[in-house]
Every structure is written in structure tokens, then in C-alpha cells.
Design an enzyme around this catalytic site. Structure first.
Site, short mmCIF file in Angstrom:
data_model
loop_
_atom_site.label_atom_id
_atom_site.label_comp_id
_atom_site.label_asym_id
_atom_site.label_seq_id
_atom_site.Cartn_x
_atom_site.Cartn_y
_atom_site.Cartn_z
N TYR A 23 0.84 -1.21 0.00
CA TYR A 23 0.00 0.00 0.00
C TYR A 23 0.87 1.26 0.00
O TYR A 23 0.52 2.27 -0.59
CB TYR A 23 -0.94 0.02 1.22
CG TYR A 23 -2.07 -0.98 1.19
CD1 TYR A 23 -2.13 -2.01 0.26
CD2 TYR A 23 -3.13 -0.87 2.10
CE1 TYR A 23 -3.17 -2.92 0.25
CE2 TYR A 23 -4.18 -1.78 2.09
CZ TYR A 23 -4.18 -2.81 1.17
OH TYR A 23 -5.22 -3.71 1.17
N ARG A 60 10.49 1.28 8.79
CA ARG A 60 10.80 0.09 9.61
C ARG A 60 12.17 0.24 10.24
O ARG A 60 12.40 -0.17 11.38
CB ARG A 60 10.73 -1.19 8.77
CG ARG A 60 9.33 -1.52 8.31
CD ARG A 60 9.27 -2.84 7.54
NE ARG A 60 8.10 -2.85 6.66
CZ ARG A 60 7.61 -3.91 6.06
NH1 ARG A 60 8.18 -5.09 6.24
NH2 ARG A 60 6.56 -3.84 5.28
N ASP A 120 -1.72 -8.75 -2.99
CA ASP A 120 -0.35 -8.44 -3.44
C ASP A 120 0.55 -9.66 -3.51
O ASP A 120 1.76 -9.54 -3.42
CB ASP A 120 0.27 -7.37 -2.52
CG ASP A 120 0.75 -7.96 -1.20
OD1 ASP A 120 0.15 -8.95 -0.73
OD2 ASP A 120 1.74 -7.45 -0.65
N GLU A 121 -0.03 -10.82 -3.66
CA GLU A 121 0.78 -12.05 -3.71
C GLU A 121 0.34 -12.92 -4.88
O GLU A 121 -0.86 -13.07 -5.12
CB GLU A 121 0.51 -12.92 -2.48
CG GLU A 121 1.17 -12.56 -1.22
CD GLU A 121 0.59 -13.45 -0.13
OE1 GLU A 121 1.30 -14.35 0.31
OE2 GLU A 121 -0.57 -13.24 0.25
#
Ligand code: TTP
Length: 699
Positions: A23, A60, A120-121
């Protein structure tokens, strides 16, 4: 539960491609100034700055985690850019992410069988492409490799200090003494690196990938080196990979089964299961699960990549954390209406664009009871046949909610309506549409059956109420007479599709995934799929015995039937004559397939009595525990076979004019039914009325 499947061949090349902080990437493409900055996407709500649902790798590195809320993220990383998910109807609108996912799929689907696993996979079966490459341009004959493939991580490949990692990978790719399976994987790595570069070029998105000989290992590998990298699992590295893989990291082991393995068997890694025999695991966890556990300990997984570019379910959900919990039926109804409108829009666009229809509506809820120590009680998921039209979906969803709430609160006489707060709160709501099947194009589409009455909608409007399809029984509706307008029984569609030569039944469903959950990820929810155990299994745990997980097959049809609960009110199909056509008869017949014995006293007055001895003839809805495959008979009922099923009609009382609404090829037969003495003795397959209605299990 997972299904144990042996591998038919270990010389396969399977890739799992997973977009990086997806996203965030979509938002960064919309606003390129965000590229390279610590960024997170937050879910719309005001509670503590909103929930983070996607976090960029820069963020992150500053310590921002998805589990944080916006306020916490700002504390951890003051320079973080928080982008709000687009909002529609007061909730996240994920369309831009879905469309972006489709762009990626269209790039990836060129090289082999492609399965869209979530927003998304993607899984790819690249076996044929790899075999061709090995035959035509094997890696050892390649002079210049792209940088991207040389950056691959090859599990088990030792990179000594000071040595050039890319050079080691190049040598590995070109090894002439490698096993055939690993040579194929080397070709797979080259193909995947090319595909990933193509994705970047065409969509501006980076992705990571795992390349292995089965889906399970490929998925594990894709997560090992992110972002924008790929990892290969040679056969010789499988044991080492699983030996260090924590139990809970394995798909299907994140929940109670994984906990049981840890606490009851004392294993902490997947490889730790190697110490148990298949028989032992079967004894403790059942035949299927036991074998599945035995297989995964060895990296064995025979799941096939399914050729599926479209999602297998649609869902719309919203969470209501903390003080936003919904505490009145009115507020639940308001949000259900929003969710159902969105679901309806997506169903209609799937119908318009892909000519697909969904057949099952399911409601998932998370709720709590104030001051109740029984925190284990789960709000049961409820399913019913899906009726098209925003208002109908809304009505049905509310009935499902009320039924679930009764079960959740644990008393049957409880009336759930209005604003009475009964010490409960709802923290998450979602509706999903599943069991999606294709409609064949051409003159023999089911549109034909609607004639001028119920054409497919060409666009979706929020309050339209178009009966495109009806399945099985008709749930209670405040718009009673509407229920019999333009309906087509489910079996009619299925059989008709078969007649056109299209074998589609359950083709879009994953037989390996009996849970068939709404993909939480695909719908922007923070829920995880939950591995459920049958009620009562806690008792076994109390005795220190590993939990035996209930298998779908353990549920006999009889127990399934008895577990069906009346949760809705079946209304009589009493309406105007023009609304009550032959369609009613079909629909009523279909009810008879649900073991409800029908007696049609006239074409407009249907009396139903339960042949099951059920307490009510109003069993329109079924209760499906999440660990029962609703698509595979978890909630199925006995279907009467043969023409005899029609005998309960008082055929003389059927209005002959309505027969004109039938397809021509069966009108004739129906007419002979009105003259029973002339009934043909042989039913021609494909043209018989029984053929239209009775599912042919042998197909
Ligand atoms: P993921 O693939 O789990 O994560 P990701 O792509 O953000 O990051 P990673 O690089 O680690 O794979 O999820 C894909 C998208 O799904 C994610 O960008 C946002 C959405 N999502 C939610 O909305 N809620 C969730 O709980 C999760 C896990 C994901």
C-alpha cells in the site's frame, strides 16, 4: 484444515511473488515526493492516530511497526509521512490497491500458470518455462547475467568472507554437476528476476520472490529477503531451512494447532516434527492433519498452482477498535449497510467485467461481552445463499448478525433490535461473497432466463435491487414479494453451464483451503485467519492429550444437518401473480433439495414442512463454523434423487401459462408432465427437466 498432498514430482519450479510494503508503494506512486521517505499508510479512524496497515522499509528502520497506531509511529519516527487510505462510505476504499495488484498480475501471468493469492501475492508455476530454458539456453551457456539474478540469495550457498557473493551465485547458476531439479531452479531464478524487473518497469513497484519446488517453500523463501530481492531454495537446503523455522511461522500453524505442537509435543521448529512417525501424528491430530504435519516436516507439499487471475471471494470489512466498538443494533445495521453496498458494487463489477456470480454470503464478526469471563466464546460466522441487490444483501447480513448475536450471547429467545445495549460490543464486521462461478457467454447464458424481467445490471448503484441470481432457499426479507421476481435456482445455472460444456463447478474455489476465509489482507482488515477447533476439544487439552482437530470429513451429513440452525424466517412466496411465475416452482423445488418437503397447493401458495423434523420450517440460513468448508458440504443437506422428487407437486394446480417462461427444450417435457400418462420413459441427458434441476454427481 490443510489438506495433506503428496508431491507427484519434485522437479517443479514454483515462485511466490510478494509485493514490498504494497500500500505504501501504491501511495508513493501517486505522490512520488514520498519515495525514499519513511512512510506508512494508516486506516481511517481517529483513535490514537489511526491503525498502521503498511509501513515502508525506511520507516521500519526507524522502529515503526505495523502493530503501532499513528501516534506511536510519530513518536518512534517523527519525520514519518502518514498517508491515509482512501475513504468511501466512512471506511477504507481499497480499490486503488486492488487495481494496482491486478496490474502486477497481468505482467506476471505471461510466463506460466499464475495464481492470484491475495491483493499483493502471486504464485507462479514456471516449470515449463524453466524446462524450455534448460533445453534451449541453459545457464552455463549464458555469458552475461542480469545484475538482479546475481543478487539472488541461494539458501545453503556459502559465501566466504571476502568472496564476491554475485560471483558465487553465478557459479551456482552455471553448475554443471547440479541435480536436474536444481538446474531447473536456477532457470527459475533467471526467469523470476526478469519478471520482477518487468514488473518494476511497467508498474513502478518492487517485489520480492521465493523460488522452490513447491508452494510452501516458495512462500517461506519470498519473505526471507525483502525488499526487492529473491531467494532460491535448492533441494539440499530444505532440511536446514525447516530445522530453524519456528512452528508459528508456518502457514496453518499460527493458531491453535501450532500452539498444541509447541505445548503438547514440545516442538519449537517445523523440523522438530521429524522425530515423530506419521502414525503418531495421525493418532494425535487425525489422519489428514497428521500426514500433513509429517509432510511439512520434510518440506513436502503437493499443492498445485491454480490458474486463477481473479479473486476467489469479495469482501468488505471494518474494525471498530477501542471506544469505537459498536454497541447498538442500529449502529451495526448502519455499518452493515455500508459494507454491503460496497460488496454489492464489487459483485456487480465482477459480473460486468468477468461474467462471474458469487453464491454465498458470509458474515464475520468480532465482539466482546462486557464483564463476561468466558472470553473464549467466538462470535460465530454465519452464511446464507447470496441474493443480488444491495438492499437484499443488507437485509440478509443483518439477519445473519442477529442470528450470530443470539448464539454469541447464548440464549435463543433474546430479541435483538433497536438500541438496547445488552452488554456487548462489536469490534469488527465484515461481509464476504464466495463460491464464485463463471457464467458462459453467448446465447445460452442465464441472462436468457431472465428475459425482459431481470437483465444483468450494466452498472451498480447503491440501492438497486436487481435479482440476478438466487440460490437455494430465500432468506427472510422485508420485501417479501420481491423474492420471487426474476429468480433462477442455482442448480439451473450450474446444470446449464455444464450443458454448454463448461465444467466450472467449484472451479474458482480452493479445495485445499476448507476454511475459505475472506482474505483479511485482501480486504484491509487486521484479522488473521483463525484455525478453529471443534467445540469440546479443550477438554482433551485439559487431559494433556494433543488436540485432535476436527476434519471436515468427520462431519457426517447427518451431523451437518442436525447442526443447521434456524436463524431466519422463511416467508411465503405470496405475491402478485405476475411475480409468482415458474421461477417460484423452481425455487420451491430447490427447497425440496434442501430436504424440505414441498407441497404446492397452488402455484402461488407454497406450504413447506420440514422433512428433517427440524423445529422450524424456517431454516433458510445455515450456521457454518469457520473450520467447516461451506463450499464442500459442511452445511450441506441430503438431496433427494430422481424424478420422484417432483411427485410432491400437485401438478394439476400449476398454471400452464407459466411454462412459457421455461427454455424451449424443456417446455415440451414439462407439458408432458402435465399429462402424466404420456410422460416419456427415457429422459434424454442434457434436455430433460430433471437434468436441469438434479445435480449430476457423476460429472
Ligand atoms: P503484506 O504483504 O503482509 O505486507 P506489506 O506488503 O505491507 O509488506 P511486506 O513488504 O512486509 O510484504 O500486506 C500487503 C498489504 O495488505 C499491505 O501493504 C497492507 C495490507 N494489509 C492490511 O491492510 N492489513 C493487514 O493486517 C495486513 C497484514 C496487510
Amino acid at each position: 484444515m490443510p489438506v495433506a498432498r503428496r508431491e507427484t514430482c519434485d522437479a517443479r519450479v514454483i515462485a511466490h511473488v510478494d509485493m514490498d510494503c504494497f500500500y505504501v508503494q501504491v501511495e508513493q506512486r501517486k505522490q512520488p515526493s514520498l519515495r525514499g521517505l519513511p512512510t506508512a499508510v494508516i486506516q481511517y479512524n481517529s483513535y490514537k492516530g489511526g491503525a498502521l496497515i503498511a509501513v515502508s522499509y525506511e520507516a521500519r528502520r526507524c522502529g515503526v511497526k505495523r502493530s503501532m497506531r499513528g501516534d506511536e509511529a510519530k513518536e518512534a519516527c517523527p519525520q514519518i509521512q502518514l498517508v491515509q487510505v482512501p475513504v468511501a462510505r466512512g471506511k477504507a476504499d481499497l480499490n486503488s490497491y486492488r487495481n494496482a495488484g491486478s496490474e502486477v498480475v497481468s505482467v506476471l501471468s505471461h510466463k506460466g500458470l499464475c495464481e492470484r493469492a491475495s491483493i499483493d501475492e502471486v504464485y507462479l508455476d514456471l516449470t515449463h518455462a524453466a524446462e524450455s530454458m534448460l533445453m534451449e539456453t541453459p545457464p552455463e551457456c549464458t555469458q552475461d547475467f542480469e545484475e538482479e539474478v546475481l543478487k539472488s540469495h541461494v539458501l545453503g550457498l556459502e559465501i566466504k568472507d571476502g568472496s564476491d557473493a554475485k560471483e558465487e551465485v553465478r557459479k551456482w547458476l552455471c553448475r554443471s554437476d547440479a541435480r536436474y531439479q536444481d538446474k531447473l531452479l536456477a532457470c527459475g531464478a533467471i526467469i523470476v528476476s526478469e519478471l520482477r524487473m518487468q514488473v518494476l518497469k511497467e508498474t513502478e513497484f518492487t517485489c520480492s520472490a521465493g523460488i522452490a519446488h513447491n508452494k510452501m517453500l516458495a512462500k517461506l523463501a519470498s519473505a526471507m529477503n525483502k525488499p526487492a530481492q529473491q531467494t532460491v531454495v535448492p533441494h539440499s537446503s530444505v532440511e536446514q531451512l525447516l530445522a530453524s523455522l519456528p512452528i508459528k511461522k508456518m502457514k496453518h500453524l499460527g493458531g491453535k494447532l501450532g500452539s498444541s505442537l509447541q505445548s503438547d509435543l514440545g516442538v519449537s521448529t517445523v523440523g522438530g516434527l521429524l522425530q515423530f512417525s506419521e502414525e503418531q501424528l495421525q493418532q494425535w491430530y487425525g489422519i489428514n492433519t497428521g500426514t500433513w504435519l509429517w509432510n511439512i516436516a520434510r518440506g513436502v507439499n503437493g499443492e498445485e498452482v491454480e490458474g486463477r487471475l481473479l479473486p476467489k471471494s469479495h469482501g468488505s470489512g471494518k474494525t471498530f477498535p477501542g471506544p469505537q466498538a459498536l454497541k447498538t443494533i442500529d449502529s451495526v445495521q448502519y455499518w452493515l449497510n455500508q459494507l454491503c453496498e460496497e460488496l454489492n458494487e464489487r459483485l456487480h463489477s465482477d459480473l460486468d467485467q468477468n461474467k462471474r456470480i458469487a453464491q454465498t454470503l458470509t458474515l464475520h464478526v468480532r465482539a466482546y461481552k462486557i464483564g463476561d469471563s468466558d472470553s473464549h466464546r467466538k462470535f460465530p460466522s454465519k452464511s446464507c445463499p447470496l441474493r443480488y441487490g444491495s438492499r437484499k444483501i443488507q437485509e440478509d447480513a443483518l439477519i445473519l448478525f442477529q442470528a450470530g448475536l443470539r448464539d454469541f450471547l447464548g440464549f435463543n429467545t433474546f430479541k435483538v433490535h433497536g438500541n438496547e445495549n445488552n452488554n456487548w460490543g462489536v469490534t469488527s464486521l465484515s461481509v464476504s461473497a464466495s463460491k464464485i462461478v463463471s457464467i458462459p457467454s453467448g446465447t445460452h447464458s442465464i441472462a436468457k432466463y431472465f428475459g425482459g424481467k431481470g437483465k444483468f445490471p450494466s452498472s451498480s448503484t447503491s440501492n438497486q435491487s436487481v435479482d440476478v441470481v438466487i440460490n437455494e432457499t430465500v432468506p427472510s426479507s422485508s420485501s417479501g414479494s420481491e423474492n420471487c421476481t426474476g429468480m433462477v435456482p442455482y442448480d439451473l445455472q450450474l446444470q446449464y453451464l455444464d450443458d454448454t460444456g463448461m465444467k466450472h463447478s467449484d472451479a474458482c474455489l480452493d479445495p485445499q483451503d476448507p476454511l475459505n476465509h475472506l482474505s483479511s489482507k485482501a480486504d484491509g482488515l487486521t484479522e488473521e485467519s483463525i484455525l478453529m477447533s471443534p467445540s469440546g476439544s479443550e477438554d482433551r487439552m485439559a487431559h494433556g492429550e494433543p488436540r485432535r482437530v476436527l476434519l471436515a470429513k468427520d462431519l457426517s451429513p447427518v451431523s451437518n444437518i442436525s447442526s443447521l440452525k434456524a436463524v431466519g424466517k422463511k416467508k411465503r412466496a405470496a405475491g402478485k401473480k405476475e411475480n409468482c411465475s415458474i421461477i417460484n416452482i423452481f425455487n420451491n423445488y430447490h427447497n425440496s433439495q434442501s430436504s424440505l418437503k414441498l407441497k404446492v397447493t397452488n402455484a402461488h401458495d407454497v406450504k413447506i414442512s420440514s422433512a428433517l423434523g427440524s423445529s422450524s420450517a424456517d431454516d433458510s440460513y445455515s450456521t457454518c463454523n469457520e473450520d467447516i468448508d461451506t463450499n464442500k458440504g459442511g452445511c450441506s443437506v441430503v438431496i433427494p434423487q430422481g424424478r420422484e422428487a417432483w411427485c410432491s407437486y400437485h401438478i394439476d394446480e400449476i398454471d400452464p401459462s407459466i411454462i412459457d417462461e421455461l427454455p424451449p427444450e424443456i417446455q415440451q417435457e414439462f407439458r408432458t408432465w402435465l399429462r402424466p400418462q404420456k410422460r416419456p420413459s427415457v429422459a434424454k441427458p442434457g434436455s430433460s427437466i430433471t437434468h436441469y434441476f438434479l445435480p449430476d454427481k457423476s460429472r
